[in-house]
Design an enzyme around this catalytic site. Structure first.
Site, mmCIF file in Angstrom:
data_model
loop_
_atom_site.group_PDB
_atom_site.id
_atom_site.type_symbol
_atom_site.label_atom_id
_atom_site.label_comp_id
_atom_site.label_asym_id
_atom_site.label_seq_id
_atom_site.Cartn_x
_atom_site.Cartn_y
_atom_site.Cartn_z
ATOM 1 N N SER A 152 53.769 -25.184 101.453
ATOM 2 C CA SER A 152 52.693 -25.963 100.856
ATOM 3 C C SER A 152 52.963 -27.445 101.044
ATOM 4 O O SER A 152 54.118 -27.883 101.094
ATOM 5 C CB SER A 152 52.588 -25.657 99.359
ATOM 6 O OG SER A 152 51.720 -26.558 98.710
ATOM 7 N N TYR A 165 57.259 -25.436 92.076
ATOM 8 C CA TYR A 165 56.511 -24.961 93.244
ATOM 9 C C TYR A 165 56.931 -25.713 94.506
ATOM 10 O O TYR A 165 57.153 -25.114 95.568
ATOM 11 C CB TYR A 165 55.024 -25.152 92.957
ATOM 12 C CG TYR A 165 54.072 -24.646 94.003
ATOM 13 C CD1 TYR A 165 53.921 -23.286 94.239
ATOM 14 C CD2 TYR A 165 53.286 -25.533 94.732
ATOM 15 C CE1 TYR A 165 53.013 -22.820 95.190
ATOM 16 C CE2 TYR A 165 52.374 -25.081 95.666
ATOM 17 C CZ TYR A 165 52.244 -23.725 95.900
ATOM 18 O OH TYR A 165 51.354 -23.268 96.838
ATOM 19 N N LYS A 169 58.650 -24.143 97.814
ATOM 20 C CA LYS A 169 57.935 -24.183 99.083
ATOM 21 C C LYS A 169 58.694 -24.938 100.165
ATOM 22 O O LYS A 169 58.606 -24.590 101.348
ATOM 23 C CB LYS A 169 56.547 -24.793 98.880
ATOM 24 C CG LYS A 169 55.588 -23.883 98.122
ATOM 25 C CD LYS A 169 55.467 -22.522 98.795
ATOM 26 C CE LYS A 169 54.334 -21.687 98.253
ATOM 27 N NZ LYS A 169 54.282 -20.338 98.893
#
Length: 304
Positions: A152, A165, A169
């Protein structure tokens, strides 16, 4: 015309909804036998529900394809290995893995709980490792296989309130590159895809201000079906020489992302002291510093 994934066996994690669902549907349409994995939890990972995975399998069968449902969690090693085993038990082989499963527990860093950080790391990063590790032995033995991992721009570039996150990622990028390096000799490929798409997870973006509402309306134009073709390509034999790369997909755009390399250097024959670094090294390097950019600061044009 021969389909690009004819008779290949593909595992897609998190395939009950969103991007994973579209990848599973397209892989089946391209001739693959698909393991549709999804425990059916909420966007934050809570709960379970067999319906999403079962509905995707039914849709694939309705369209003349072949698929089975699997409800194991990727967040633990043994259940994750059972996802891979279900492919070999039902179809006798495995040719590709799409590590798409994910959850969100967004929170500004100083308020983020340890549990929220660990939960996201377990699903995204550890889950990608667990499933890939189980598949790697099969790929090694048959000397073929393809991994597609999801990264991401939250990790590649940055975002507010997503330390868990983003860490996961960006970790997946390192994992993918290491797999590509270690398994290249066995004709095993490993690549990352960074998707721009409106999904249930992205649906958690706040829409309190006019600017936030406008941004979300733009994102809604980017359907998850736009991501699937690149993934199907990377799983196919047409991508036999593509490995260790990071691709972005946004509507009809495909990006190749850069990877970390040195930008500038400074040298001192006498070595460095804290004082000389402050006086000479940092001023020389500062012109190449990165700003505290977020994804939206870099992708400033509308999707095309």
């Amino acid at each position: 015309m021969t389909k690009s994934l004819q008779d290949k066996v593909i595992v897609v994690t998190g395939a009950g909804r969103g991007i994973g669902r579209e990848i599973a549907l397209l892989c089946a349409a391209e001739g693959a036998k698909v393991v549709v994995n999804d425990p059916g939890g909420a966007a934050d990972g809570a709960g379970s529900n067999a319906a999403p995975a079962e509905e995707v399998v039914e849709e694939i069968k309705k369209r003349g394809g072949t698929a089975i449902a699997n409800f194991e969690s990727v967040a633990e090693a043994i259940p994750a290995s059972k996802i891979v085993k279900s492919a070999t038990d039902h179809f006798g082989r495995l040719d590709g893995v799409v590590n798409n499963a994910g959850i969100l527990r967004d929170m500004i860093f100083h308020k983020m709980s340890v549990e929220a950080f660990e939960a996201v790391i377990k699903v995204h990063l550890m889950g990608s490792f667990y499933v890939s590790h189980a598949a790697a032995r099969i790929f090694r033995e048959q000397e073929s296989g393809s991994f597609v991992h999801f990264t991401s721009t939250s990790g590649l570039i940055g975002n507010f309130g997503q330390a868990n996150y983003a860490a996961a990622k960006l970790g997946i990028v390192g994992l993918s590159k290491s797999i590509a390096l270690d398994m290249n000799r066995f004709n095993v490929r490993s690549n990352c895809v960074s998707p721009f798409a409106w999904t249930r997870m992205i649906g958690t973006i706040p829409t309190e201000t006019d600017a936030e509402k406008a941004r979300v309306e733009k994102i809604k134009q980017m359907g998850p079906e736009r991501i699937a073709p690149v993934c199907a390509y990377l799983l196919s034999d047409a991508a036999k020489d593509v490995t260790g790369q990071i691709f972005g997909v946004r509507m009809n755009e495909i990006f190749l992302f850069s990877q970390n390399r040195p930008l500038r250097s400074v040298q001192s024959s006498d070595g460095w002291t804290p004082e000389s670094i402050a006086e000479h090294a940092m001023p020389a390097l500062k012109g190449s510093f990165y700003k505290l950019d977020r994804s939206a600061d870099i992708f400033t044009w509308d999707p095309v």
